[in-house]
Structure formats: C-alpha cells, structure tokens
Design a protein around this motif. Structure first.
Motif: not given
Length: 538
Positions: A113-114, A117-121, A125-126, A190-191
């Motif tokens: 999820r993302a 402006g608040k990051g991706a997880f 876990i970031p 992304a990961s």
C-alpha cells in the motif's frame, strides 16, 4: 480476497476478451462487482474504472472526479492455470492524480500500500527500492502480454534481446523475469526484489496502484520513451533510479512495439458511447426534421450535432487524419478514401428510425489506413450494445466474442435487408422482386430493422445468416464490415466479386455458401459510387 482464494483451486469458466490470450473468468467479474458495490455504498457519487466494466463497454475516462481504478484479478491467466501470482489492485485518484494505491498479492498474502507523500509499505513494513544505479547489475521484469500478432511478438523478443546484450546482470544469470501480473511486477521493484519493470500494452487498472507504490518507495516511474509518465498511455518504466530507467528507455524500440492504432480504437469506443448518450437524450425531445436527396432521406439536428461531436473529439487527438462523414458529404465535402488514416462516420445510422423512435439507431465509426479497414465500432444506442472489431483480433459485443452462425443451408436461414430511400418505381420493383425471390427459396424469413450497421452486426453475432443491399453508403457499412469479417463471416459484391467499399453494394453472410446463393437472387440496379458523388446520401 477470500473469493479469489476459494476460487483458485476450483474449476473455472473461462471466456475470451480481445484475443485468445486475453482471458476472463466469472471470478474476475464477481470480484469487481463486489468491490464496486461495497465502495458505492459509502461513496455513491464516485466514479469507477474497472477492467471488467470496460470490457463490457464502459468508457475508461479519467476525470477530475474522485475515481476508483480497479483490477479485480491482475494475472487472470495465472489464476486460470493456478500459477501462484494473482493480485487485486485498487487505486484512488482525484483531479487525475493517484492519492493512494493498494495491491494485494493473494497467494503470497502480501498487502502492498501507499498514500501520496506518506511512504509505501508491505504488510506494514516500509518499502524501499534497491536504489541501484548500474543497469548492468539490474534484474528486470516485464510481461509477454496478450498480443499474438507477428509484429508484437517480434518486437517483444527483439527488445528483450537488446536488454540482455547490455548485458544486464551478466549473460548467464537469467536477468529478465515475467511473473504474469503487472501490479506484482512493480511491487517487486518497490520492494527491491527487482530493479526495473517496463511494458507497453498494459492498462491503467494494471498499474495505477503500483505506480504510486514504486514512487513512494523511492523509485521512479517514467513513460517508456523516458518522458513523463501518463497513466492512460498504456506505457511505463518503473525503476530503482533515473539512471536505470533511462538505460531501459534507450534500449526499447517503441515505434514497433506499440500498437499504433489501439489508442484510436479506444477513442472511437469512448466517443461512440458519448454520441449514443446524445442520441438517447434527443429521443425524448421534439425533433427538427429536414430532407436530403428525397422526401424519405431524412436528417435531423442530432445527426449533425453527433457528427460534429465525433469529428471534433477525434481531431483533438489526431489532427492530421482525414474524415468521411455522412453529414459532411451531404453538405458537399468530398467523399474520397486515400492512403491517409481516415475515419468513416455515420453519426446516426437509422435516422428514419430515430425520427419515429423505432428502437434501432446506431453510431458507426470505421477507421481505414492505406484504403484498408483497420477497425470498426458500432454502438446500438437504444439497446446499449457496443460492437467492436479489429483486423486480426476478433469481434466483440459488450466484451463478449462474436461468432457467425454455422448454418450452411439457405432454407434454414434468416436474411436481413432494407428497402432504402430510392422511390423510383423501377428500383422499388427490383428491390421487391429480389426479396420475393429470396423468400421463395424458401428462407425462414426476411427482416428489415432500418440500419445497415446493425443488420451486419446481427450477421456477426449469429442472429441472421445474411444481409444484402444496393444503395448503402461507405459510412453505413465500413465499421460493420470489420466486425463481420472478424466474427468469421464473408463480404462480397452483389454480383459475387470482392466487396468495394465505395460501390454502394454489399452482401455480408456467415459463409460463402450462403452468400453465393443470395447473390444468385439479387436483381441488380445502378447506384452511383460514393467516390464520384458528393451530396446524394440516404
């Protein structure tokens, strides 16, 4: 999620969409319906772009309104074969900008999820991309896609070959992967499970959520050319760094890989649907009726308004293309089919039906390049049936494949034709004589619903075995001709030769056996060619 997991091991009912490799199951449709209905309960005014809704004929238009972009099962072919990479992708956009994205890899139980402006997880876990700058050390993911024509396949393989020759991560390590779902591919970037993903031909619902996830994980998302990413363009590079993205772009030959006319066909479908809405609205109101070539050759303000809408919409995107439109030709414009990309338009096929509110009225948009038809779109506005055909890629009605009837016995056939608008007694006599001869073969029946385009689509869908007419125009039959051929039918002249689009004569049938028997019964009369006249339309 549980719907997908429960269905994963079960026997599946599989249908085709745009090609033999473009699959859909009842689970795709069920999951999308579940998602949309759940969201609508809380946000009833929001818009939706869903893969299966679009396949069924909905227009994939991204506006400033809050819009949910949904792929209910990204990786349907994987799902059908129980290959363990299947994802649900949900993105939410406002003012054409994605605000959050969710990708759930069902079999892995990974929730990516993302939020902007608040990051991706992933499972809270970031996420961070690998940050890799050296393309020779990159692991790249892409997809084979659903296109199976020679051009697409040869370009696909040549692009992979060029990347392997860089070499990326050494020639022996096997540095390109394809797991069968664009959303998961991009989440791997992304990961840091991969360093880049590229593709031409995926859809906005495949990548809307994961593109934001990549960006919020510190990666870059570009157009395949290296320019700014556009969600509706069907082209993307997602990478760990700008350097890797540029390296991928430099080795991809876009001009041959991209389908040059898919955007044009998508636009034709969207514009036809918009035109159909105008027609349906006009059916509720009083009409101003005028005559063209005769007292029964009618035109309304709606015909003219719809043609202007279609042409102006197309010109915005394709300003150098040519047009043959029924109302433009009636106003004196030249009816000439050249090598230039040309749109052949009947804004209201069945104007007399429209005037009398007889419920068969169609928007017909054909597209030709170098005098050869490439695709056709016929929207039966009152029925809400969107017929489409693309040369070499099949014919569909509301996303369902079309197939002509397999009947070979003319005596078991249903035939469609029209009486036309020519009221010359000799012409009328020949029309009626032909109809009498066909009825006395005997056939099961002859029908006439007042629109050539819809008549031909009835042949394409197997509801009738043959259609014939003298006096039609190129705009009446151009789009439907592609649809008939792609549904497995045949086209010919009323005297048995090949169809000449400008001749104003056509036989469309489910097979040559039926077509040739119809030809034997037709009493031919002269009709001035479309490309030698400018104002005589009917």
């Amino acid at each position: 999620m549980m719907v997908v997991l429960d269905a994963f091991e079960a026997q599946k009912v599989v249908s085709l969409k745009t090609s033999p490799a473009d699959l859909v199951t009842e689970t795709d449709q069920g999951v999308e319906n579940l998602l949309i209905s759940a969201i609508k309960e809380k946000y009833p005014t929001h818009k939706f772009i869903g893969e299966e809704s679009v396949a069924a004929g909905a227009s994939p238009v991204l506006t400033d309104s809050p819009t949910w972009i949904i792929d209910p099962i990204d990786g349907t072919t994987n799902f059908v074969h129980r290959f363990p990479f299947v994802a649900i992708s949900i993105a939410f956009a406002v003012n054409k900008q994605t605000e959050f994205g969710i990708v759930y890899s069902c079999m892995e139980d990974k929730l990516y999820r993302a939020q902007r402006g608040k990051g991706a997880f992933c499972n809270d876990i970031p996420l961070r991309t690998s940050g890799l700058e050296d393309i020779t050390k990159a692991l790249v993911v892409t997809e084979i896609g659903t296109e199976r024509d020679d051009l697409s396949l040869s370009t696909l393989t040549s692009n992979i070959y060029r990347l392997l020759k860089i070499p990326i991560h050494g020639p022996r390590s096997g540095s390109i992967r394809a797991v069968g779902t664009a959303a998961v591919d991009m989440c791997l970037v992304a990961s840091a499970g991969a360093d880049a993903y590229y593709h031409v031909g995926m859809h906005c619902w495949d990548i809307a959520a994961s593109a934001l996830i990549v960006s919020e994980a510190g990666g870059v998302v570009h157009d395949i050319s290296g320019g700014k990413f556009a969600l509706m363009s069907r082209r993307v590079i997602a990478a760990s760094s700008r350097t890797v993205a540029r390296g991928i772009a430099q080795h991809i030959h876009l001009h041959s890989m991209a389908d040059p006319w898919q955007d044009a066909m998508d636009l034709a479908v969207a514009v036809a649907r918009e035109a159909g809405a105008v027609i349906r609205d006009a059916l509720q109101n009083d009409m101003m009726i005028m005559c063209k070539s005769s007292s029964v050759d009618l035109v309304t303000k709606t015909d003219q308004k719809v043609e202007e809408l279609i042409i102006s919409s197309i010109k915005q995107k394709f300003p150098t293309h040519s047009f043959i439109g029924e109302e433009s030709v009636a106003a004196g414009h030249l009816c000439a089919l050249t090598d230039n990309p040309t749109w052949i338009i009947d804004p209201v096929d069945g104007t007399t039906n429209f005037v009398h509110r007889f419920p068969f009225v169609a928007v017909s948009i054909g597209f030709a390049v170098k005098k050869e038809l490439v695709f056709g779109v016929v929207y039966s506005s009152v029925e809400d049936k969107m017929y489409t055909g693309r040369k070499g890629k099949g014919a569909f009605c509301n996303g369902q494949p079309l197939q002509v009837s397999d009947q070979t016995d003319i005596k078991q056939s249903l035939v469609v034709s029209e009486f036309g608008s020519n009221r010359d007694p000799e012409v009328v006599d020949k029309i009626l004589t032909t109809m009498q001869k066909i009825l006395c073969i005997p056939v099961h029946g002859v029908r006439s619903i007042g629109t050539a385009a819809t008549n031909m689509c009835l042949v394409a869908s197997g509801s009738a075995e043959a259609y014939y007419e003298i006096g039609v125009h190129c705009w009446d039959i151009a789009a439907a001709s592609v649809i008939v051929m792609e549904a497995g039918g045949v086209l010919m002249d009323v005297e048995g030769g090949p169809l000449d689009l400008m001749s104003r004569r056509v036989v469309a049938a489910n097979n040559s056996t039926i077509a040739e028997q119809i030809v034997k019964e037709i009493k031919v009369f002269p009709a001035e060619r479309d490309d030698t006249s400018c104002g005589d339309t009917h």
